[in-house]
Design a protein around this motif. Structure first.
Motif, PDB file in Angstrom:
ATOM      1  N   CYS A 139     -49.081  49.338 -66.693  1.00 11.54           N
ATOM      2  CA  CYS A 139     -47.742  49.100 -67.255  1.00 11.54           C
ATOM      3  C   CYS A 139     -47.025  48.055 -66.417  1.00 11.54           C
ATOM      4  N   LEU A 140     -45.971  47.526 -67.006  1.00  4.66           N
ATOM      5  CA  LEU A 140     -45.116  46.567 -66.302  1.00  4.66           C
ATOM      6  C   LEU A 140     -43.835  47.297 -65.904  1.00  4.66           C
ATOM      7  N   VAL A 141     -43.488  47.226 -64.634  1.00  4.61           N
ATOM      8  CA  VAL A 141     -42.261  47.860 -64.129  1.00  4.61           C
ATOM      9  C   VAL A 141     -41.278  46.754 -63.764  1.00  4.61           C
ATOM     10  N   GLU A 142     -40.077  46.843 -64.329  1.00  6.36           N
ATOM     11  CA  GLU A 142     -39.022  45.857 -64.060  1.00  6.36           C
ATOM     12  C   GLU A 142     -37.830  46.566 -63.423  1.00  6.36           C
ATOM     13  N   LEU A 143     -37.465  46.135 -62.237  1.00  7.72           N
ATOM     14  CA  LEU A 143     -36.353  46.731 -61.496  1.00  7.72           C
ATOM     15  C   LEU A 143     -35.201  45.736 -61.428  1.00  7.72           C
ATOM     16  N   THR A 144     -34.038  46.149 -61.886  1.00  9.33           N
ATOM     17  CA  THR A 144     -32.823  45.324 -61.839  1.00  9.33           C
ATOM     18  C   THR A 144     -31.731  46.076 -61.096  1.00  9.33           C
ATOM     19  N   VAL A 145     -31.141  45.436 -60.118  1.00  9.48           N
ATOM     20  CA  VAL A 145     -30.036  46.027 -59.345  1.00  9.48           C
ATOM     21  C   VAL A 145     -28.895  45.028 -59.320  1.00  9.48           C
ATOM     22  N   SER A 146     -27.700  45.488 -59.675  1.00 12.40           N
ATOM     23  CA  SER A 146     -26.487  44.687 -59.590  1.00 12.40           C
ATOM     24  C   SER A 146     -25.558  45.332 -58.567  1.00 12.40           C
ATOM     25  N   TYR A 147     -24.950  44.531 -57.716  1.00 13.79           N
ATOM     26  CA  TYR A 147     -24.123  45.074 -56.639  1.00 13.79           C
ATOM     27  C   TYR A 147     -22.991  44.107 -56.320  1.00 13.79           C
ATOM     28  N   GLU A 148     -21.943  44.688 -55.774  1.00 10.42           N
ATOM     29  CA  GLU A 148     -20.827  43.878 -55.295  1.00 10.42           C
ATOM     30  C   GLU A 148     -21.116  43.477 -53.856  1.00 10.42           C
ATOM     31  N   VAL A 149     -21.040  42.196 -53.580  1.00 10.80           N
ATOM     32  CA  VAL A 149     -21.346  41.704 -52.243  1.00 10.80           C
ATOM     33  C   VAL A 149     -20.328  42.272 -51.254  1.00 10.80           C
ATOM     34  N   PRO A 150     -20.765  43.012 -50.242  1.00  8.48           N
ATOM     35  CA  PRO A 150     -19.822  43.540 -49.246  1.00  8.48           C
ATOM     36  C   PRO A 150     -19.095  42.405 -48.534  1.00  8.48           C
ATOM     37  N   GLN A 151     -17.844  42.650 -48.192  1.00  9.61           N
ATOM     38  CA  GLN A 151     -17.045  41.611 -47.545  1.00  9.61           C
ATOM     39  C   GLN A 151     -17.695  41.144 -46.249  1.00  9.61           C
ATOM     40  N   LEU A 152     -18.368  42.060 -45.562  1.00  8.97           N
ATOM     41  CA  LEU A 152     -19.045  41.704 -44.322  1.00  8.97           C
ATOM     42  C   LEU A 152     -20.096  40.623 -44.531  1.00  8.97           C
ATOM     43  N   LEU A 153     -20.716  40.634 -45.729  1.00 11.92           N
ATOM     44  CA  LEU A 153     -21.809  39.699 -46.004  1.00 11.92           C
ATOM     45  C   LEU A 153     -21.398  38.530 -46.893  1.00 11.92           C
ATOM     46  N   SER A 154     -20.131  38.417 -47.215  1.00 11.08           N
ATOM     47  CA  SER A 154     -19.688  37.320 -48.083  1.00 11.08           C
ATOM     48  C   SER A 154     -19.983  35.938 -47.508  1.00 11.08           C
ATOM     49  N   PRO A 155     -19.967  35.716 -46.170  1.00 11.83           N
ATOM     50  CA  PRO A 155     -20.316  34.381 -45.665  1.00 11.83           C
ATOM     51  C   PRO A 155     -21.768  33.987 -45.930  1.00 11.83           C
ATOM     52  N   VAL A 156     -22.644  34.985 -46.163  1.00  6.84           N
ATOM     53  CA  VAL A 156     -24.060  34.682 -46.408  1.00  6.84           C
ATOM     54  C   VAL A 156     -24.458  35.091 -47.825  1.00  6.84           C
ATOM     55  N   ALA A 157     -23.489  35.078 -48.746  1.00  7.52           N
ATOM     56  CA  ALA A 157     -23.752  35.542 -50.115  1.00  7.52           C
ATOM     57  C   ALA A 157     -24.848  34.741 -50.792  1.00  7.52           C
ATOM     58  N   ALA A 171     -27.468  33.467 -49.508  1.00  8.71           N
ATOM     59  CA  ALA A 171     -28.793  33.857 -49.002  1.00  8.71           C
ATOM     60  C   ALA A 171     -29.104  35.322 -49.288  1.00  8.71           C
ATOM     61  N   LEU A 172     -28.094  36.076 -49.692  1.00  8.40           N
ATOM     62  CA  LEU A 172     -28.281  37.514 -49.869  1.00  8.40           C
ATOM     63  C   LEU A 172     -29.160  37.841 -51.076  1.00  8.40           C
ATOM     64  N   GLN A 173     -28.979  37.124 -52.169  1.00  9.53           N
ATOM     65  CA  GLN A 173     -29.727  37.426 -53.390  1.00  9.53           C
ATOM     66  C   GLN A 173     -31.239  37.232 -53.217  1.00  9.53           C
ATOM     67  N   PRO A 174     -31.709  36.073 -52.745  1.00  9.93           N
ATOM     68  CA  PRO A 174     -33.161  35.952 -52.543  1.00  9.93           C
ATOM     69  C   PRO A 174     -33.692  36.919 -51.497  1.00  9.93           C
ATOM     70  N   PHE A 175     -32.888  37.238 -50.501  1.00 12.02           N
ATOM     71  CA  PHE A 175     -33.312  38.203 -49.485  1.00 12.02           C
ATOM     72  C   PHE A 175     -33.545  39.576 -50.110  1.00 12.02           C
ATOM     73  N   ASN A 176     -32.595  40.029 -50.950  1.00 13.52           N
ATOM     74  CA  ASN A 176     -32.726  41.337 -51.587  1.00 13.52           C
ATOM     75  C   ASN A 176     -33.862  41.357 -52.613  1.00 13.52           C
ATOM     76  N   GLU A 177     -34.041  40.256 -53.325  1.00 12.04           N
ATOM     77  CA  GLU A 177     -35.147  40.200 -54.283  1.00 12.04           C
ATOM     78  C   GLU A 177     -36.496  40.322 -53.576  1.00 12.04           C
ATOM     79  N   ASN A 178     -36.589  39.740 -52.395  1.00  5.58           N
ATOM     80  CA  ASN A 178     -37.819  39.860 -51.619  1.00  5.58           C
ATOM     81  C   ASN A 178     -38.041  41.308 -51.177  1.00  5.58           C
TER      82      ASN A 178
END
Length: 219
Positions: free
Chosen positions: A171-189, A191-198
């Motif tokens: 089977c094919l498993v597809e995982l989707t997560v949506s999140y609000e970028v924490p204020q602490l990490l807003s300066p690296v927003a 870079a955050l998406q590809p990091f989390n996808e990895n």
């Protein structure tokens, strides 16, 4: 006494008391000019009895700073060589999620409310020891098709796992997560998406290995 458009005009003797309205303008003359000739006659004395200036104050509420938080969507998918029912039941066991998702430290189903689960995230990244938690509502799943949730408090997020058949044993498993970028990490927003996808992709790889040996009563 006669009145003309809010003016009080008196032809009585100067020694006789005159009742005045606070907002009226008093015009005193010995002889009134004919209506057709308003500028003929003796000089008139015009005296205002109210020197207060009418002012209008407009209330302006203080400006509120509007902070728009950024939301990010991460989606990864992978084909897994287990039947779709096995993959579905494996992922439905939420308390076993930390076994394959490296950034989730614990998931606890509330005993009195099994539709709710409390999640904890602990991970070191971008020079910070990240720790977040949230309470999630487990939405009504669609057997062998979809598992989804949304947070009720804590870190704002929502997500879904979808299952697509690829044959009798895969089977094919597809995982989707949506999140609000924490204020602490807003300066690296950015870079955050590809990091989390990895991280999620690595999690699905571990999930594939876990699902091959999964037993419902072993979690």
């Amino acid at each position: 006494m006669s009145s003309v458009v809010g003016l009080c005009v008196s032809t009585s003797s100067p020694n006789k008391p005159i009742s005045r309205n606070r907002n009226s303008v008093l015009i005193t003359t010995d002889r009134l000019s004919p209506p057709s000739s308003p500028f003929i006659g003796r000089r008139r004395l015009i005296r205002s009895t109210n020197h207060r200036r009418n002012t209008t104050t407009t209330f302006k509420p203080p400006r509120r700073s509007t902070v728009i938080m950024e939301w990010q969507d991460c989606t990864v998918k992978m084909e897994i060589d287990v039947p779709i029912s096995v993959a579905y039941n494996c992922y439905l066991d939420r308390e076993a999620v930390p076994r394959w998702l490296p950034f989730i430290s614990s998931v606890k189903i509330l005993k009195d409310k099994p539709e709710l689960s409390r999640w904890s995230l602990k991970y070191e990244a971008f020079g910070h020891d990240l720790q977040f938690s949230w309470l999630a509502r487990n939405m009504q799943p669609i057997p062998n098709q979809k598992i989804h949730w949304r947070s009720l408090e804590g870190l704002p997020n929502r997500g879904a796992v979808r299952f697509f058949p690829k044959g009798s044993s895969s089977c094919l498993v597809e995982l989707t997560v949506s999140y609000e970028v924490p204020q602490l990490l807003s300066p690296v927003a950015s870079a955050l998406q590809p990091f989390n996808e990895n991280l999620m992709r690595r999690g699905l790889e571990r999930f594939a290995n876990y699902a091959r040996t999964y037993q419902p009563d072993s979690a």
